[in-house]
Design a protein around this motif. Structure first.
Motif, PDB file in Angstrom:
ATOM      1  N   GLY A 201       1.124 -52.491  -1.935  1.00  0.00           N
ATOM      2  CA  GLY A 201       2.233 -53.419  -1.749  1.00  0.00           C
ATOM      3  C   GLY A 201       2.242 -54.535  -2.770  1.00  0.00           C
ATOM      4  O   GLY A 201       2.064 -54.309  -3.968  1.00  0.00           O
ATOM      5  N   LEU A 202       2.407 -55.740  -2.300  1.00  0.00           N
ATOM      6  CA  LEU A 202       2.461 -56.912  -3.175  1.00  0.00           C
ATOM      7  C   LEU A 202       1.136 -57.673  -3.194  1.00  0.00           C
ATOM      8  O   LEU A 202       1.095 -58.868  -3.484  1.00  0.00           O
ATOM      9  N   MET A 203       0.046 -56.947  -2.925  1.00  0.00           N
ATOM     10  CA  MET A 203      -1.272 -57.590  -2.966  1.00  0.00           C
ATOM     11  C   MET A 203      -1.511 -58.215  -4.335  1.00  0.00           C
ATOM     12  O   MET A 203      -1.191 -57.616  -5.360  1.00  0.00           O
ATOM     13  N   PHE A 204      -2.071 -59.396  -4.317  1.00  0.00           N
ATOM     14  CA  PHE A 204      -2.511 -60.145  -5.498  1.00  0.00           C
ATOM     15  C   PHE A 204      -1.376 -60.596  -6.415  1.00  0.00           C
ATOM     16  O   PHE A 204      -1.638 -61.146  -7.478  1.00  0.00           O
ATOM     17  N   VAL A 205      -0.120 -60.376  -6.027  1.00  0.00           N
ATOM     18  CA  VAL A 205       1.009 -60.879  -6.812  1.00  0.00           C
ATOM     19  C   VAL A 205       1.082 -62.390  -6.599  1.00  0.00           C
ATOM     20  O   VAL A 205       1.095 -62.870  -5.466  1.00  0.00           O
ATOM     21  N   ARG A 206       1.106 -63.138  -7.682  1.00  0.00           N
ATOM     22  CA  ARG A 206       1.095 -64.599  -7.598  1.00  0.00           C
ATOM     23  C   ARG A 206       2.496 -65.218  -7.586  1.00  0.00           C
ATOM     24  O   ARG A 206       2.681 -66.352  -7.168  1.00  0.00           O
ATOM     25  N   ARG A 207       3.481 -64.446  -8.060  1.00  0.00           N
ATOM     26  CA  ARG A 207       4.853 -64.958  -8.117  1.00  0.00           C
ATOM     27  C   ARG A 207       5.808 -63.786  -8.012  1.00  0.00           C
ATOM     28  O   ARG A 207       5.646 -62.794  -8.718  1.00  0.00           O
ATOM     29  N   LEU A 208       6.791 -63.917  -7.144  1.00  0.00           N
ATOM     30  CA  LEU A 208       7.826 -62.891  -7.013  1.00  0.00           C
ATOM     31  C   LEU A 208       9.162 -63.572  -7.328  1.00  0.00           C
ATOM     32  O   LEU A 208       9.643 -64.396  -6.544  1.00  0.00           O
ATOM     33  N   PRO A 209       9.745 -63.262  -8.496  1.00  0.00           N
ATOM     34  CA  PRO A 209      11.035 -63.883  -8.829  1.00  0.00           C
ATOM     35  C   PRO A 209      12.068 -63.639  -7.724  1.00  0.00           C
ATOM     36  O   PRO A 209      12.024 -62.626  -7.013  1.00  0.00           O
ATOM     37  N   ALA A 210      13.004 -64.564  -7.608  1.00  0.00           N
ATOM     38  CA  ALA A 210      13.996 -64.527  -6.534  1.00  0.00           C
ATOM     39  C   ALA A 210      14.818 -63.250  -6.515  1.00  0.00           C
ATOM     40  O   ALA A 210      15.296 -62.834  -5.464  1.00  0.00           O
ATOM     41  N   ASP A 211      14.977 -62.600  -7.668  1.00  0.00           N
ATOM     42  CA  ASP A 211      15.811 -61.395  -7.735  1.00  0.00           C
ATOM     43  C   ASP A 211      14.983 -60.110  -7.658  1.00  0.00           C
ATOM     44  O   ASP A 211      15.507 -59.035  -7.925  1.00  0.00           O
ATOM     45  N   GLN A 212      13.713 -60.201  -7.299  1.00  0.00           N
ATOM     46  CA  GLN A 212      12.866 -59.013  -7.224  1.00  0.00           C
ATOM     47  C   GLN A 212      12.387 -58.786  -5.800  1.00  0.00           C
ATOM     48  O   GLN A 212      12.342 -59.706  -4.981  1.00  0.00           O
ATOM     49  N   ALA A 213      12.004 -57.525  -5.521  1.00  0.00           N
ATOM     50  CA  ALA A 213      11.601 -57.136  -4.167  1.00  0.00           C
ATOM     51  C   ALA A 213      10.717 -55.899  -4.245  1.00  0.00           C
ATOM     52  O   ALA A 213      10.528 -55.321  -5.325  1.00  0.00           O
ATOM     53  N   MET A 214      10.207 -55.490  -3.084  1.00  0.00           N
ATOM     54  CA  MET A 214       9.495 -54.218  -2.971  1.00  0.00           C
ATOM     55  C   MET A 214      10.034 -53.496  -1.738  1.00  0.00           C
ATOM     56  O   MET A 214      10.186 -54.089  -0.679  1.00  0.00           O
ATOM     57  N   LEU A 215      10.319 -52.200  -1.929  1.00  0.00           N
ATOM     58  CA  LEU A 215      10.859 -51.357  -0.870  1.00  0.00           C
ATOM     59  C   LEU A 215       9.787 -50.367  -0.420  1.00  0.00           C
ATOM     60  O   LEU A 215       9.144 -49.726  -1.247  1.00  0.00           O
ATOM     61  N   PHE A 216       9.634 -50.248   0.882  1.00  0.00           N
ATOM     62  CA  PHE A 216       8.690 -49.310   1.493  1.00  0.00           C
ATOM     63  C   PHE A 216       9.492 -48.270   2.279  1.00  0.00           C
ATOM     64  O   PHE A 216       9.723 -48.439   3.477  1.00  0.00           O
ATOM     65  N   PRO A 217       9.943 -47.192   1.623  1.00  0.00           N
ATOM     66  CA  PRO A 217      10.698 -46.162   2.350  1.00  0.00           C
ATOM     67  C   PRO A 217       9.760 -45.395   3.278  1.00  0.00           C
ATOM     68  O   PRO A 217       8.589 -45.173   2.962  1.00  0.00           O
ATOM     69  N   GLN A 218      10.282 -44.984   4.422  1.00  0.00           N
ATOM     70  CA  GLN A 218       9.511 -44.202   5.395  1.00  0.00           C
ATOM     71  C   GLN A 218       9.908 -42.728   5.263  1.00  0.00           C
ATOM     72  O   GLN A 218      11.042 -42.417   4.906  1.00  0.00           O
ATOM     73  N   ASP A 219       8.983 -41.828   5.568  1.00  0.00           N
ATOM     74  CA  ASP A 219       9.286 -40.393   5.507  1.00  0.00           C
ATOM     75  C   ASP A 219      10.306 -39.990   6.555  1.00  0.00           C
ATOM     76  O   ASP A 219      11.070 -39.045   6.364  1.00  0.00           O
ATOM     77  N   SER A 220      10.295 -40.682   7.686  1.00  0.00           N
ATOM     78  CA  SER A 220      11.248 -40.430   8.762  1.00  0.00           C
ATOM     79  C   SER A 220      11.432 -41.745   9.509  1.00  0.00           C
ATOM     80  O   SER A 220      10.674 -42.695   9.298  1.00  0.00           O
ATOM     81  N   LEU A 221      12.431 -41.806  10.375  1.00  0.00           N
ATOM     82  CA  LEU A 221      12.617 -43.020  11.157  1.00  0.00           C
ATOM     83  C   LEU A 221      11.380 -43.247  12.015  1.00  0.00           C
ATOM     84  O   LEU A 221      10.938 -42.343  12.736  1.00  0.00           O
ATOM     85  N   GLN A 222      10.799 -44.434  11.923  1.00  0.00           N
ATOM     86  CA  GLN A 222       9.610 -44.745  12.700  1.00  0.00           C
ATOM     87  C   GLN A 222       9.450 -46.249  12.824  1.00  0.00           C
ATOM     88  O   GLN A 222      10.023 -47.009  12.040  1.00  0.00           O
ATOM     89  N   VAL A 223       8.683 -46.645  13.817  1.00  0.00           N
ATOM     90  CA  VAL A 223       8.332 -48.050  13.949  1.00  0.00           C
ATOM     91  C   VAL A 223       7.353 -48.348  12.822  1.00  0.00           C
ATOM     92  O   VAL A 223       6.326 -47.684  12.696  1.00  0.00           O
ATOM     93  N   ALA A 224       7.698 -49.292  11.972  1.00  0.00           N
ATOM     94  CA  ALA A 224       6.871 -49.618  10.803  1.00  0.00           C
ATOM     95  C   ALA A 224       6.037 -50.852  11.100  1.00  0.00           C
ATOM     96  O   ALA A 224       6.516 -51.816  11.706  1.00  0.00           O
ATOM     97  N   SER A 225       4.801 -50.814  10.659  1.00  0.00           N
ATOM     98  CA  SER A 225       3.895 -51.948  10.800  1.00  0.00           C
ATOM     99  C   SER A 225       3.437 -52.372   9.410  1.00  0.00           C
ATOM    100  O   SER A 225       3.065 -51.537   8.598  1.00  0.00           O
ATOM    101  N   MET A 226       3.465 -53.671   9.175  1.00  0.00           N
ATOM    102  CA  MET A 226       3.120 -54.227   7.872  1.00  0.00           C
ATOM    103  C   MET A 226       2.084 -55.327   8.084  1.00  0.00           C
ATOM    104  O   MET A 226       1.915 -55.820   9.194  1.00  0.00           O
ATOM    105  N   TRP A 227       1.417 -55.718   6.999  1.00  0.00           N
ATOM    106  CA  TRP A 227       0.496 -56.842   7.043  1.00  0.00           C
ATOM    107  C   TRP A 227       0.570 -57.582   5.726  1.00  0.00           C
ATOM    108  O   TRP A 227       1.248 -57.155   4.797  1.00  0.00           O
TER     109      TRP A 227
END
Length: 164
Positions: free
Chosen positions: A67-93
């Motif tokens: 994921g975004l581990m160790f990223v020190r700065r995320l510009p306002a126009d940037q993101a990270m997408l975590f697509p799932q293989d199928s519809l599911q309850v997603a858990s993040m940390w």
């Protein structure tokens, strides 16, 4: 806490612990530069108009775990997408995540089902949306509020087909 939510958190934590138990002892953590992740443009359609994000796609287990581990700065126009293989309850940390994030949980109809705002960095707290989702979009903490992004807004993106 309602019993159902507590049960979901317990199952999510058990799943993460099971994955951690399978990680080979002594294996060095090898980070892939986020610049090498596949990319897509994500359009969040709000009442105020289109909100665009240049987005890294965590399309493999390893990339999703990093994921975004160790990223020190995320510009306002940037993101990270975590697509799932199928519809599911997603858990993040937020393990080893150095910056606050907003998490947008996107349902199977392309709408934001849950929005968790300004999550504090460097925690192992499990973040879950009880609705099965197709993807999770992480943006900088406070970006959702600043851009007027809300639950129910439509999110569009296109994923490239898998390689050869």
């Amino acid at each position: 806490m309602p019993r159902r939510a507590a049960d979901m958190r317990a199952r999510a934590l058990a799943g993460l612990l099971a994955v951690a138990a399978l990680w080979p002892a002594g294996r060095a953590w090898a980070l892939e530069p986020i610049e090498s992740f596949p990319r897509t443009m994500v359009d969040v359609r709000t009442h105020a108009g289109h909100q665009w994000f240049d987005t890294a796609v965590a399309d493999t287990y390893e990339r999703a775990e990093q994921g975004l581990m160790f990223v020190r700065r995320l510009p306002a126009d940037q993101a990270m997408l975590f697509p799932q293989d199928s519809l599911q309850v997603a858990s993040m940390w937020m393990k080893n995540t150095l910056i606050p994030l907003d998490m947008l949980f996107i349902d199977g109809h392309g709408r934001i089902a849950c929005l968790l705002a300004n999550l504090p960095p460097l925690t192992l707290d499990i973040r879950t949306c009880p609705t099965p989702v197709a993807a999770v979009l992480e943006i900088g903490g406070g970006e959702a509020a600043g851009r007027g992004i809300r639950v129910g807004d439509r999110v569009q993106y296109r994923l490239s087909p898998a390689g050869p």
